[in-house]
Design an enzyme around this catalytic site. Structure first.
Site, PDB file in Angstrom:
ATOM      1  N   HIS A  75      -2.438  -5.516  11.594  1.00 29.34           N
ATOM      2  CA  HIS A  75      -1.123  -5.585  10.962  1.00 29.34           C
ATOM      3  C   HIS A  75      -0.577  -4.180  10.794  1.00 29.34           C
ATOM      4  O   HIS A  75      -1.193  -3.337  10.160  1.00 29.34           O
ATOM      5  CB  HIS A  75      -1.217  -6.269   9.595  1.00 29.34           C
ATOM      6  CG  HIS A  75      -1.181  -7.756   9.698  1.00 29.34           C
ATOM      7  ND1 HIS A  75      -0.906  -8.560   8.628  1.00 29.34           N
ATOM      8  CD2 HIS A  75      -1.365  -8.564  10.748  1.00 29.34           C
ATOM      9  CE1 HIS A  75      -0.934  -9.832   9.032  1.00 29.34           C
ATOM     10  NE2 HIS A  75      -1.215  -9.850  10.311  1.00 29.34           N
ATOM     11  N   TYR A 203       4.856 -10.071   0.090  1.00 27.43           N
ATOM     12  CA  TYR A 203       4.766 -10.244  -1.360  1.00 27.43           C
ATOM     13  C   TYR A 203       6.192 -10.411  -1.879  1.00 27.43           C
ATOM     14  O   TYR A 203       7.027  -9.530  -1.668  1.00 27.43           O
ATOM     15  CB  TYR A 203       4.166  -9.005  -2.024  1.00 27.43           C
ATOM     16  CG  TYR A 203       2.734  -8.681  -1.627  1.00 27.43           C
ATOM     17  CD1 TYR A 203       1.661  -9.117  -2.391  1.00 27.43           C
ATOM     18  CD2 TYR A 203       2.457  -7.903  -0.506  1.00 27.43           C
ATOM     19  CE1 TYR A 203       0.348  -8.799  -2.045  1.00 27.43           C
ATOM     20  CE2 TYR A 203       1.144  -7.578  -0.154  1.00 27.43           C
ATOM     21  CZ  TYR A 203       0.100  -8.028  -0.930  1.00 27.43           C
ATOM     22  OH  TYR A 203      -1.190  -7.711  -0.592  1.00 27.43           O
ATOM     23  N   PRO A 295      -5.826  -9.956  -7.096  1.00 26.95           N
ATOM     24  CA  PRO A 295      -5.764  -9.971  -5.624  1.00 26.95           C
ATOM     25  C   PRO A 295      -4.533  -9.295  -5.018  1.00 26.95           C
ATOM     26  O   PRO A 295      -4.522  -9.027  -3.815  1.00 26.95           O
ATOM     27  CB  PRO A 295      -5.801 -11.462  -5.279  1.00 26.95           C
ATOM     28  CG  PRO A 295      -5.418 -12.177  -6.523  1.00 26.95           C
ATOM     29  CD  PRO A 295      -5.800 -11.294  -7.673  1.00 26.95           C
ATOM     30  N   LYS A 299      -7.582  -5.695  -2.536  1.00 28.61           N
ATOM     31  CA  LYS A 299      -8.544  -4.598  -2.639  1.00 28.61           C
ATOM     32  C   LYS A 299      -9.989  -5.019  -2.919  1.00 28.61           C
ATOM     33  O   LYS A 299     -10.910  -4.216  -2.752  1.00 28.61           O
ATOM     34  CB  LYS A 299      -8.107  -3.625  -3.756  1.00 28.61           C
ATOM     35  CG  LYS A 299      -6.807  -2.915  -3.471  1.00 28.61           C
ATOM     36  CD  LYS A 299      -6.959  -2.007  -2.280  1.00 28.61           C
ATOM     37  CE  LYS A 299      -5.657  -1.459  -1.786  1.00 28.61           C
ATOM     38  NZ  LYS A 299      -5.661  -1.107  -0.381  1.00 28.61           N
ATOM     39  N   TYR A 387      -2.010   0.866   0.548  1.00 24.92           N
ATOM     40  CA  TYR A 387      -2.272  -0.448   1.152  1.00 24.92           C
ATOM     41  C   TYR A 387      -3.361  -0.367   2.230  1.00 24.92           C
ATOM     42  O   TYR A 387      -4.227  -1.242   2.308  1.00 24.92           O
ATOM     43  CB  TYR A 387      -0.969  -0.991   1.750  1.00 24.92           C
ATOM     44  CG  TYR A 387      -1.070  -2.418   2.217  1.00 24.92           C
ATOM     45  CD1 TYR A 387      -1.289  -3.452   1.317  1.00 24.92           C
ATOM     46  CD2 TYR A 387      -0.945  -2.743   3.569  1.00 24.92           C
ATOM     47  CE1 TYR A 387      -1.386  -4.766   1.736  1.00 24.92           C
ATOM     48  CE2 TYR A 387      -1.044  -4.055   4.000  1.00 24.92           C
ATOM     49  CZ  TYR A 387      -1.263  -5.064   3.071  1.00 24.92           C
ATOM     50  OH  TYR A 387      -1.360  -6.360   3.499  1.00 24.92           O
TER      51      TYR A 387
END
Ligand code: RFL
Ligand code: PHB
Length: 392
Positions: A75, A203, A295, A299, A387
């Site tokens: 990704h 998100y 979540p 991580k 991230y």
């Protein structure tokens, strides 16, 4: 009593315990993994899906990454949304790195499948696992299996037994030596064999609450919505879930939403928990036994991998080079990274969820922050570098 001797007794055969077992075995250090559940049960737990470089590196070092390379989906970005606006963050462009989507279950399966051929010793269905004498250099682990008592004498114990296991509970100060934040909501997760609405993980913070779009493959999607702590899975029919998800993801993302029957549905509470020390004498904690992150940000498994990277190197250096620096510095080093990842998980959780006590001001601040992120390369770079995972 059946007695065995080994170098390291590992409690728990989740990702932490299996990774450690493989890394030590690869280095010629004897170990035994003791697990409370059956192999099938361990494999049936649906959990993480987004892997950072540190997790990929462990699998590569073990030479167990062929399926991960073939089936894992790299990704290059991540999406933040607010129910209207969709902000695409070019993670690869901003950091030069990527994450890979490959289920925790698949990592666990790859490690389990290779265990016998590589001589990674495991005991499943072990009851009453207990730790003893870890203040000394001759600790032991006891358990019963099929009603028979067993004892493993060892030099070190690795507590890889997750949040509810016995290792942390055996540490001094187990009831006081921690910092915790419990969030006033949970995530209702659904797994379904439908093509994902977004290729990148999205998100979304909608007025009605948080929603997440993720995937396990090009034909299997993983979605979550924020729910109150009093919600019950039974009250969420598939139809109700898909309707709510579509609203919260916003019109642009939900225009690509494909619905279908759920194959798994569960609610997980959100919390941050960090135990004050990851070592006491001959006992080390790693992964969820020492810390939990919410979540948001994905991580948890990746922190387990970084703990195991530090811990395996420390134990190998102790046995092979007679060096104790690694084991002496393990807790400090691991906790340093844990705090930074916990900060990012907290930041993203705070930014992306509706808090029951939060009024209009809090909501306006979230929207303003998303507006700022949308227009700032610096802000996007900060999110992107966290991230993909901070350096080891
Ligand atoms: P685990 O996986 O909990 O494994 C611990 C093992 O110890 C065993 N055990 C015992 N064994 C012997 N005796 C006892 N008395 C024992 N008590 C327990 C257990 O049966 C189990 O097999 O911990 P580990 O290995 O440290 O791995 C941690 C990860 O599982 C966890 O951090 C992640 O799943 C968190 N997480 C995510 N992490 C990510 O990096 N990316 C993600 O996308 C992500 N998504 C998630 C998640 C966790 C979730 N839930 C449900 C907790 C999504 C969800 C919904
Ligand atoms: C998942 O795919 O299960 C997932 C993705 C991102 C998260 C958490 C879970 O932050």
């Amino acid at each position: 009593m059946n007695t065995t001797k080994t170098d390291v007794a590992i409690i728990g055969a989740g990702p932490s315990g299996l990774m450690l077992g493989h890394l030590l075995t690869q280095a010629g250090i004897n170990c035994i993994i003791v697990e409370r559940k059956s192999p099938d049960y361990v494999l049936s737990r649906i959990r993480a899906g987004v892997l950072e470089q540190c997790t990929l590196q462990v699998m590569e070092k073990l030479g167990l990454d062929s399926r991960l390379k073939a089936e894992g989906l790299p990704h290059d970005g991540v999406i933040l949304a607010d129910g209207e606006r969709v902000i695409e963050i070019d993670v690869k462009g901003l950091t030069g790195s990527q994450v890979v989507v490959y289920g925790q279950t698949e990592i666990t399966k790859d490690l389990m499948d290779a265990s016998d051929s590589r001589g990674v010793m495991r005991v499943y269905d072990a009851d009453d696992v207990a730790l003893h004498n870890f203040e000394t250099e001759a600790p032991c682990v006891t358990y019963t299996k099929n009603g028979e008592p067993h004892r493993i004498d060892c030099r070190f114990i690795a507590g890889c037994d997750g949040f509810h296991g016995p290792s942390r509970k055996a540490m001094p100060g187990s009831n006081t030596n921690y910092v915790e934040k419990v969030y006033p909501f949970g995530w209702l997760g659904v797994l379904a064999d439908v093509p994902p609405a977004t290729h990148e993980v999205a998100y979304s913070n909608h007025d009605r609450g948080f929603a997440l779009s993720s995937m396990r493959s090009l034909t299997r999607s993983r979605y979550y919505i924020q729910v109150g702590l009093d919600e019950k899975v039974e009250d969420w029919s598939d139809e109700r879930f898909w309707d709510e998800l579509a609203v919260r993801l916003g019109p642009e993302i939900s225009s690509k939403l494909v619905t279908g029957p759920s194959i798994e549905k569960s609610i997980a509470p959100l919390r941050s928990f960090i135990f004050g020390s990851m070592r006491h004498g001959s006992l080390f904690l790693a992964g969820d036994s020492a810390h939990i992150v919410p979540p948001t940000g994905a991580k948890g498994l990746n922190l387990a991998s970084s703990d195991i990277t530090y811990l395996s190197a420390a134990i190998i250096s102790y046995f092979k080079e007679k060096q104790s620096d690694g084991i002496n510095l393990y807790s400090e080093k691991a906790l340093n990274r844990v705090w930074k990842s916990s900060r990012f998980s907290w930041y993203l959780t705070t930014l992306m969820h509706r808090f029951p006590e939060g009024g209009e001001f809090d909501r306006k601040m979230q929207v303003a922050e998303l507006e700022y992120i949308a227009g700032s390369k610096a802000a996007q770079t900060t999110i992107a570098e966290n991230y993909i995972g901070l350096p080891l």
